[in-house]
Design an enzyme around this catalytic site. Sequence first.
Site, PDB file in Angstrom:
ATOM      1  N   GLY A 129      22.579 -16.176   2.041  1.00 37.79           N
ATOM      2  CA  GLY A 129      23.058 -15.019   2.806  1.00 37.79           C
ATOM      3  C   GLY A 129      24.470 -14.588   2.450  1.00 37.79           C
ATOM      4  O   GLY A 129      25.199 -14.067   3.292  1.00 37.79           O
ATOM      5  N   ARG A 148      21.092  -3.565  -1.747  1.00 38.02           N
ATOM      6  CA  ARG A 148      21.962  -4.706  -2.075  1.00 38.02           C
ATOM      7  C   ARG A 148      22.168  -4.702  -3.584  1.00 38.02           C
ATOM      8  O   ARG A 148      21.308  -4.204  -4.326  1.00 38.02           O
ATOM      9  CB  ARG A 148      21.246  -5.988  -1.638  1.00 38.02           C
ATOM     10  CG  ARG A 148      22.060  -7.243  -1.751  1.00 38.02           C
ATOM     11  CD  ARG A 148      21.252  -8.453  -1.297  1.00 38.02           C
ATOM     12  NE  ARG A 148      22.080  -9.630  -1.213  1.00 38.02           N
ATOM     13  CZ  ARG A 148      21.618 -10.865  -1.053  1.00 38.02           C
ATOM     14  NH1 ARG A 148      20.311 -11.076  -0.937  1.00 38.02           N
ATOM     15  NH2 ARG A 148      22.439 -11.892  -0.993  1.00 38.02           N
ATOM     16  N   HIS A 198       8.516  -1.832   2.529  1.00 40.20           N
ATOM     17  CA  HIS A 198       9.147  -1.909   1.206  1.00 40.20           C
ATOM     18  C   HIS A 198       8.687  -0.739   0.339  1.00 40.20           C
ATOM     19  O   HIS A 198       9.015  -0.688  -0.841  1.00 40.20           O
ATOM     20  CB  HIS A 198       8.716  -3.191   0.485  1.00 40.20           C
ATOM     21  CG  HIS A 198       9.374  -4.448   0.969  1.00 40.20           C
ATOM     22  ND1 HIS A 198      10.701  -4.539   1.315  1.00 40.20           N
ATOM     23  CD2 HIS A 198       8.870  -5.715   1.114  1.00 40.20           C
ATOM     24  CE1 HIS A 198      10.989  -5.780   1.670  1.00 40.20           C
ATOM     25  NE2 HIS A 198       9.898  -6.509   1.562  1.00 40.20           N
ATOM     26  N   THR A 201      15.347  -9.181   6.556  1.00 41.53           N
ATOM     27  CA  THR A 201      15.211 -10.049   7.738  1.00 41.53           C
ATOM     28  C   THR A 201      16.436  -9.890   8.649  1.00 41.53           C
ATOM     29  O   THR A 201      16.309  -9.787   9.875  1.00 41.53           O
ATOM     30  CB  THR A 201      15.078 -11.524   7.281  1.00 41.53           C
ATOM     31  OG1 THR A 201      14.158 -11.584   6.189  1.00 41.53           O
ATOM     32  CG2 THR A 201      14.622 -12.419   8.401  1.00 41.53           C
ATOM     33  N   TRP A 202      17.594  -9.870   8.044  1.00 42.47           N
ATOM     34  CA  TRP A 202      18.851  -9.706   8.795  1.00 42.47           C
ATOM     35  C   TRP A 202      18.870  -8.362   9.529  1.00 42.47           C
ATOM     36  O   TRP A 202      19.162  -8.283  10.729  1.00 42.47           O
ATOM     37  CB  TRP A 202      20.006  -9.779   7.796  1.00 42.47           C
ATOM     38  CG  TRP A 202      21.382  -9.683   8.354  1.00 42.47           C
ATOM     39  CD1 TRP A 202      21.778  -9.986   9.628  1.00 42.47           C
ATOM     40  CD2 TRP A 202      22.560  -9.271   7.644  1.00 42.47           C
ATOM     41  NE1 TRP A 202      23.136  -9.779   9.752  1.00 42.47           N
ATOM     42  CE2 TRP A 202      23.627  -9.343   8.547  1.00 42.47           C
ATOM     43  CE3 TRP A 202      22.812  -8.853   6.334  1.00 42.47           C
ATOM     44  CZ2 TRP A 202      24.940  -9.014   8.180  1.00 42.47           C
ATOM     45  CZ3 TRP A 202      24.115  -8.533   5.967  1.00 42.47           C
ATOM     46  CH2 TRP A 202      25.157  -8.616   6.879  1.00 42.47           C
ATOM     47  N   ARG A 255      18.287 -18.259   2.740  1.00 46.37           N
ATOM     48  CA  ARG A 255      18.730 -19.157   1.674  1.00 46.37           C
ATOM     49  C   ARG A 255      20.223 -19.365   1.785  1.00 46.37           C
ATOM     50  O   ARG A 255      20.670 -20.356   2.315  1.00 46.37           O
ATOM     51  CB  ARG A 255      18.304 -18.593   0.295  1.00 46.37           C
ATOM     52  CG  ARG A 255      18.422 -19.585  -0.851  1.00 46.37           C
ATOM     53  CD  ARG A 255      18.041 -18.932  -2.165  1.00 46.37           C
ATOM     54  NE  ARG A 255      18.917 -17.817  -2.495  1.00 46.37           N
ATOM     55  CZ  ARG A 255      20.051 -17.918  -3.176  1.00 46.37           C
ATOM     56  NH1 ARG A 255      20.446 -19.076  -3.648  1.00 46.37           N
ATOM     57  NH2 ARG A 255      20.797 -16.845  -3.402  1.00 46.37           N
TER      58      ARG A 255
HETATM   59  P1  A3P Z   1      19.877 -14.970  -0.526  1.00 45.47           P
HETATM   60  O1  A3P Z   1      18.647 -15.442  -1.244  1.00 45.47           O
HETATM   61  O2  A3P Z   1      20.883 -14.359  -1.444  1.00 45.47           O
HETATM   62  O3  A3P Z   1      20.469 -16.017   0.338  1.00 45.47           O
HETATM   63  P2  A3P Z   1      14.958 -10.272   2.664  1.00 45.47           P
HETATM   64  O4  A3P Z   1      15.061 -10.516   4.120  1.00 45.47           O
HETATM   65  O5  A3P Z   1      15.034  -8.817   2.293  1.00 45.47           O
HETATM   66  O6  A3P Z   1      13.799 -10.985   2.067  1.00 45.47           O
HETATM   67  O7  A3P Z   1      16.286 -10.860   2.009  1.00 45.47           O
HETATM   68  C1  A3P Z   1      16.544 -12.231   2.011  1.00 45.47           C
HETATM   69  C2  A3P Z   1      18.007 -12.431   1.697  1.00 45.47           C
HETATM   70  O8  A3P Z   1      18.775 -12.137   2.868  1.00 45.47           O
HETATM   71  C3  A3P Z   1      18.314 -13.873   1.344  1.00 45.47           C
HETATM   72  O9  A3P Z   1      19.425 -13.793   0.452  1.00 45.47           O
HETATM   73  C4  A3P Z   1      18.676 -14.437   2.706  1.00 45.47           C
HETATM   74  O10 A3P Z   1      19.392 -15.644   2.663  1.00 45.47           O
HETATM   75  C5  A3P Z   1      19.522 -13.294   3.256  1.00 45.47           C
HETATM   76  N1  A3P Z   1      19.647 -13.326   4.708  1.00 45.47           N
HETATM   77  C6  A3P Z   1      18.716 -13.662   5.628  1.00 45.47           C
HETATM   78  N2  A3P Z   1      19.217 -13.603   6.871  1.00 45.47           N
HETATM   79  C7  A3P Z   1      20.506 -13.219   6.749  1.00 45.47           C
HETATM   80  C8  A3P Z   1      21.569 -13.002   7.685  1.00 45.47           C
HETATM   81  N3  A3P Z   1      21.377 -13.160   8.990  1.00 45.47           N
HETATM   82  N4  A3P Z   1      22.761 -12.619   7.207  1.00 45.47           N
HETATM   83  C9  A3P Z   1      22.952 -12.455   5.870  1.00 45.47           C
HETATM   84  N5  A3P Z   1      22.006 -12.663   4.936  1.00 45.47           N
HETATM   85  C10 A3P Z   1      20.786 -13.038   5.368  1.00 45.47           C
END
Ligand code: A3P
Length: 302
Positions: A270, A136, A113, A52-53, A268
Amino acid sequence: PKEKGWVASHLYQYQGFWYPVRYLQGVISCQKHFHPQDSDIFLVTSPKSGTTWFKALIFALVNRKKHPPSKINHPFITHNPHDLVPFLEIRLYSDNQIPDFSSMPSPRLLSTHLPYVSLPESVKTSSKSKIVYLCRNPKDIFVSLWHFTNKLRRQEMGKNSIGDVFEMFCKGITLFGPFWDHVLEYWNQSRGNPDRMLFVKFEDMKENPEVHLRRLAEFLECPFSGDEEESGILEGILKLCSFDNLSGLEVNKNGMLPSGEENNAFFRRGEVGDWKNYLDDGMVEKLDRITEEKFCGSGLVM
Ligand code: A3P
């Protein structure tokens, strides 16, 4: 072969990797029908790597002339990153759809994915489109995944225990898993083909965001100019895509993706190292051992 009851639906193995049954049609359909364009940009990840980031970062980077990060009505105000950079197999080709790409601006920003073995052949052989592979560390991935899948379970289903999910994860039975094989395939591909594939780590972007955003921009052939650096565009993009900013936007706090997940399930903590709050010594030792064994000799360290 199928393994029962891990996430909301059962997982099925296809070409050596595990999928919820509801994604399989999309995987096969996209393998059959998708045709890349030279200008396409693909973000590839194993779930919970920070997809997402990076969707946000890539969108903001590539569209920064049209949508400067300071713009009041930036698309992020009204669109979740998953709407702006859609998944091929989960979104565009799901439910037997053949997507209409005609309204998608160029360069097309797409995501998947899919493990390398299951990428559409047309993507593997396309010589010019770009692939960004984000990975990661497995301990944070696992913790993030455990939280995520519990969030997706309906209340009456109860929660998955961390121990049960852990055992499955270690056996490779996880969304688009085995995790290690997913990473390793792309790592090996990226080493032979640096113009086509960029391998990035979540932890590196966290630790040194300016350096890695610049590297991403260079790889995508839209490097920052001196003027842009001076006027703070790079910092603006990082701030716009920061966890605090994205997770605080109304569009990401509410609403749902067509695939059924709440938008807020993707935000969650991040952080790097949240696993320390959840994993006991035995789990840490086991994950470290598997990682070491799997990556041994590859040159990849996590
Ligand atoms: P955590 O559960 O460790 O917080 P994906 O997007 O691949 O599903 O991954 C989700 C993870 O990326 C989650 O990790 C989420 O909180 C984190 N995340 C989402 N947005 C983010 C951001 N802008 N910067 C850093 N981490 C982010």
